[in-house]
Design an enzyme around this catalytic site. Structure first.
Site, short mmCIF file in Angstrom:
data_model
loop_
_atom_site.label_atom_id
_atom_site.label_comp_id
_atom_site.label_asym_id
_atom_site.label_seq_id
_atom_site.Cartn_x
_atom_site.Cartn_y
_atom_site.Cartn_z
N GLY A 116 83.16 -40.85 44.98
CA GLY A 116 82.69 -40.24 43.75
C GLY A 116 81.51 -39.34 44.02
O GLY A 116 81.16 -39.06 45.18
N GLY A 117 80.88 -38.88 42.98
CA GLY A 117 79.77 -37.97 43.13
C GLY A 117 78.55 -38.59 43.73
O GLY A 117 77.67 -37.90 44.24
N MET A 118 78.45 -39.93 43.68
CA MET A 118 77.24 -40.59 44.15
C MET A 118 77.45 -41.44 45.39
O MET A 118 76.50 -41.73 46.11
CB MET A 118 76.66 -41.46 43.04
CG MET A 118 76.05 -40.65 41.93
SD MET A 118 75.53 -41.67 40.55
CE MET A 118 77.09 -42.15 39.84
N ALA A 119 78.70 -41.89 45.63
CA ALA A 119 78.90 -42.83 46.72
C ALA A 119 80.35 -42.79 47.21
O ALA A 119 81.24 -42.28 46.53
CB ALA A 119 78.54 -44.25 46.26
N VAL B 37 83.27 -45.51 48.61
CA VAL B 37 83.56 -46.94 48.52
C VAL B 37 84.54 -47.33 49.63
O VAL B 37 85.56 -46.65 49.84
CB VAL B 37 84.15 -47.31 47.14
CG1 VAL B 37 84.39 -48.81 47.05
CG2 VAL B 37 83.23 -46.84 46.03
N LYS C 213 79.74 -50.02 48.77
CA LYS C 213 79.49 -48.71 48.15
C LYS C 213 78.31 -48.08 48.86
O LYS C 213 77.18 -48.55 48.76
CB LYS C 213 79.22 -48.88 46.65
CG LYS C 213 79.01 -47.56 45.93
CD LYS C 213 79.07 -47.74 44.43
CE LYS C 213 80.47 -48.07 43.97
NZ LYS C 213 80.61 -48.03 42.50
N ASP D 286 77.30 -45.63 31.93
CA ASP D 286 78.42 -44.77 32.36
C ASP D 286 79.76 -45.46 32.11
O ASP D 286 80.61 -45.54 32.98
CB ASP D 286 78.27 -44.41 33.84
CG ASP D 286 79.23 -43.28 34.27
OD1 ASP D 286 79.69 -42.55 33.37
OD2 ASP D 286 79.49 -43.16 35.48
#
Length: 596
Positions: free
Chosen positions: A14-17, A19, A34, A129
């Site tokens: 994803g945009g942050m991490a 997995v 993550k 979120d």
């Protein structure tokens, strides 16, 4: 290897991490790791927020929240979070592959999420979120639904949320208006986001869907969404009302807590015979097809019982509501039509009795007036006696007592006017006193509304909501009835109880409001609707075009239309859209502007 964790395969990004499926070598168990993106892990503020969120979420212990096992710690070079590994799919993927079939079955998931969020909020943890992609369906035994990624959006400062990897942190489809405007999230923001998921679970649609993120966020800020019951007529009125409250732009108008949302969903599920939603969800996840096949009979039996109880209490409108829901779930139900026919006969008899009662009251009142006024009227109409000769007139007082016995029978009526305060008053007053009592009976008046009444008001007071068949009870005298639906102009009528008794019922097809059309893109783009030029994209951006729903469709409240977008130097685009009364359609002027 990442510490004691062996990274086996990448399962998501994803945009942050990123997995990974991993293995805890110390405890020999499968885990999810993550790993925060390097550009975030290298920022001290982001690392600090990551650590705070990890510690806060680790305090949560709920069967529907993904459990946190470990995190990197403040001094680690790489920032990572270790959680239980959920074997299955996201709720979005599960719904696309399996589906829910009925709004109430979707609410089994919604209720579970509300319960998990109530637990988190009680511990001071906000999700921030919520979206179907952050809900995981665990498909191993025992199957379950688990909420993931608590607080992850808070890892970024507010000024970073729009720049990270070119994306917006948090889905615009599910983002609360106050977050869009840059304010901090609180529990009520999660209520809004859950409301978008409940809408999707109930109807299969997203409430603020539009052609691009800008248009989506505009609809979020304006609170512009189609009523759930218009999106799917099977949605129960109570559920539609709950969703509308959750999606209020003003946080103060939303349910006060997730506990309130959960309890409301419990009541909605209980009406269709689901008293233990946890067990029902487990059965549904194990065998969705069997539960969906059995649901109409189960829900129908429960709703028929509620309808019968309401009918026995004389609450015809409530009984009709339950019976209507049975037919919405199971149109082939053979039991309900006969009950509706009996209910209709009973209502006709009550209406006839009310009319007869009103007539008797009028007759009683007329009789009372006749008893009181009749003697006066006869006395007034009787020919005046000729004046006697003066001598006889002077002598008359002496013989006057002689004829008195002969006229004694007629004397009481003759004396009644003079003795209005005396013995004759009770006799004359008894029928008159009974008349108002009889006339005070409320008159039932039924209004059949198309498409249905989101709100029905009597003299400014709401008496029903989300009903297609509205039953008013009118006390004697004049009244104002009002029927409202977001898609249409309000219906307002002044009516007296007497007129309602004569008419009995009324059919009201609400007048559809125009749809609103907005075109995003180059302001010079010319916009044609069904071959007719309506203006330019720039004009629609300043104020949406008001477009009448085309006639001739299956419904006067929605119809297909064709839009042609023409910009000099670019190929013309043709789009087929559905116009809904009172709703807004937003389209992109160029293909590149549409969301992927």
């Amino acid at each position: 290897m990442l510490g004691r964790y062996e990274l086996l395969e990448q399962v998501g990004s994803g945009g942050m991490a990123v997995v990974y499926r991993g293995r805890d070598t110390a405890l020999d168990r499968e885990v999810a790791v993550k790993l925060l993106h390097p550009h975030l892990a290298s920022a001290p503020d982001s690392r600090a927020r990551f650590s705070r969120e990890a510690r806060a979420v680790a305090r949560l212990s709920h069967p529907s929240i993904v459990e946190i096992y470990d995190y990197a710690g403040d001094a680690a070079v790489e920032s990572y979070l270790v959680t239980e590994f959920v074997r299955g799919r996201t709720l979005r993927a599960w719904a696309a592959g399996v589906g829910f079939g009925f709004p109430e079955l979707g609410m089994l998931v919604g209720r579970t999420l509300a319960d998990a969020l109530a637990h988190a909020h009680a511990a001071g943890v906000i999700h921030r979120d919520l979206k179907p992609e952050n809900v995981l369906v665990h498909e191993d035994e025992p199957p379950s639904v688990k909420l993931a990624d608590f607080g992850i959006a808070r890892i970024l400062a507010s000024d970073e949320r729009m720049t990270m990897t070119g994306a917006l942190v948090g889905s615009p489809h599910h983002m609360a208006p106050e977050i869009v405007e840059g304010h901090d999230a609180d529990a009520r923001s999660d209520v809004f986001s859950l409301g978008t998921i409940l809408y999707w679970l109930a109807t299969g649609k997203l409430p603020f869907a539009a052609s691009n993120p800008t248009a989506i966020l505009r609809r979020v800020l304006e609170g512009d969404f189609e009523d759930p019951r218009q999106a799917d007529p099977r949605v129960p009125g109570a559920l539609a009302a709950l969703i509308r409250r959750c999606l209020q732009v003003d946080p103060a108008k939303r349910p006060a807590s997730m506990v309130e949302v959960r309890d409301a969903l419990d009541r909605i599920l209980a009406e269709v015979g689901i008293d233990r939603p946890g067990d029902a969800l487990l059965a549904f996840l194990r065998d969705p097809a069997a539960v969906k096949a059995a649901f109409p009979a189960r829900a129908g039996a429960a709703l028929v019982a509620l309808g019968d109880a309401a009918a026995a209490e004389g609450a015809a409108a409530r009984a009709l509501g339950y019976y209507d829901r049975v037919l919405a779930i199971d149109p082939a139900n053979a039991e309900v039509p006969a009950k509706l026919a009996r209910l209709a006969r009973r209502r006709r008899l009550r209406r006839a009795a009310a009319i007869a009662g009103a007539a008797l009251a009028v007759l009683a009142a007329v009789g009372a007036v006749a008893l009181t006024v009749g003697p006066r009227l006869r006395a007034a109409l009787a020919p005046a006696p000729r004046p006697p000769p003066p001598a006889v007139a002077r002598a008359a007082p002496e013989p006057a007592p002689a004829p008195a016995p002969a006229t004694e029978a007629a004397a009481p009526p003759a004396r009644a006017p003079a003795g209005a305060q005396g013995a004759s008053a009770p006799g004359a007053g008894t029928p008159a006193a009974a008349a108002p009592h009889a006339a005070a009976a409320a008159v039932p008046f039924t209004v059949h509304v198309r498409p249905y009444a989101q709100r029905a008001l009597l003299d400014g007071v709401e008496v029903a909501h989300d009903q297609q068949l509205v039953r008013f009870e009118l006390a004697p005298g004049p009244h104002v009835i009002q029927v409202e639906h977001a898609c249409c102009s309000p219906f307002v009528r002044r009516i007296s109880a007497e007129e309602a008794a004569r008419q009995g019922e009324l059919r009201v097809p609400l007048e559809p409001r125009p749809a609103r059309l907005r075109v995003e893109g180059d302001p010079a783009t010319r916009v044609y609707l069904d071959g007719r030029l309506v203006g330019t994209a720039g004009e629609s951006q300043r104020a949406p075009f008001l477009v009448a729903v085309p006639a001739g469709g299956e419904s006067p409240y929605e119809a297909p239309a064709r839009i042609l977008l023409d910009l000099a130097g670019a190929p013309a685009r043709t789009l087929d859209v559905k116009l809904r009364a009172g709703g807004e359609v937003t389209v992109a002027a160029t293909q590149a502007q549409e969301s992927p």
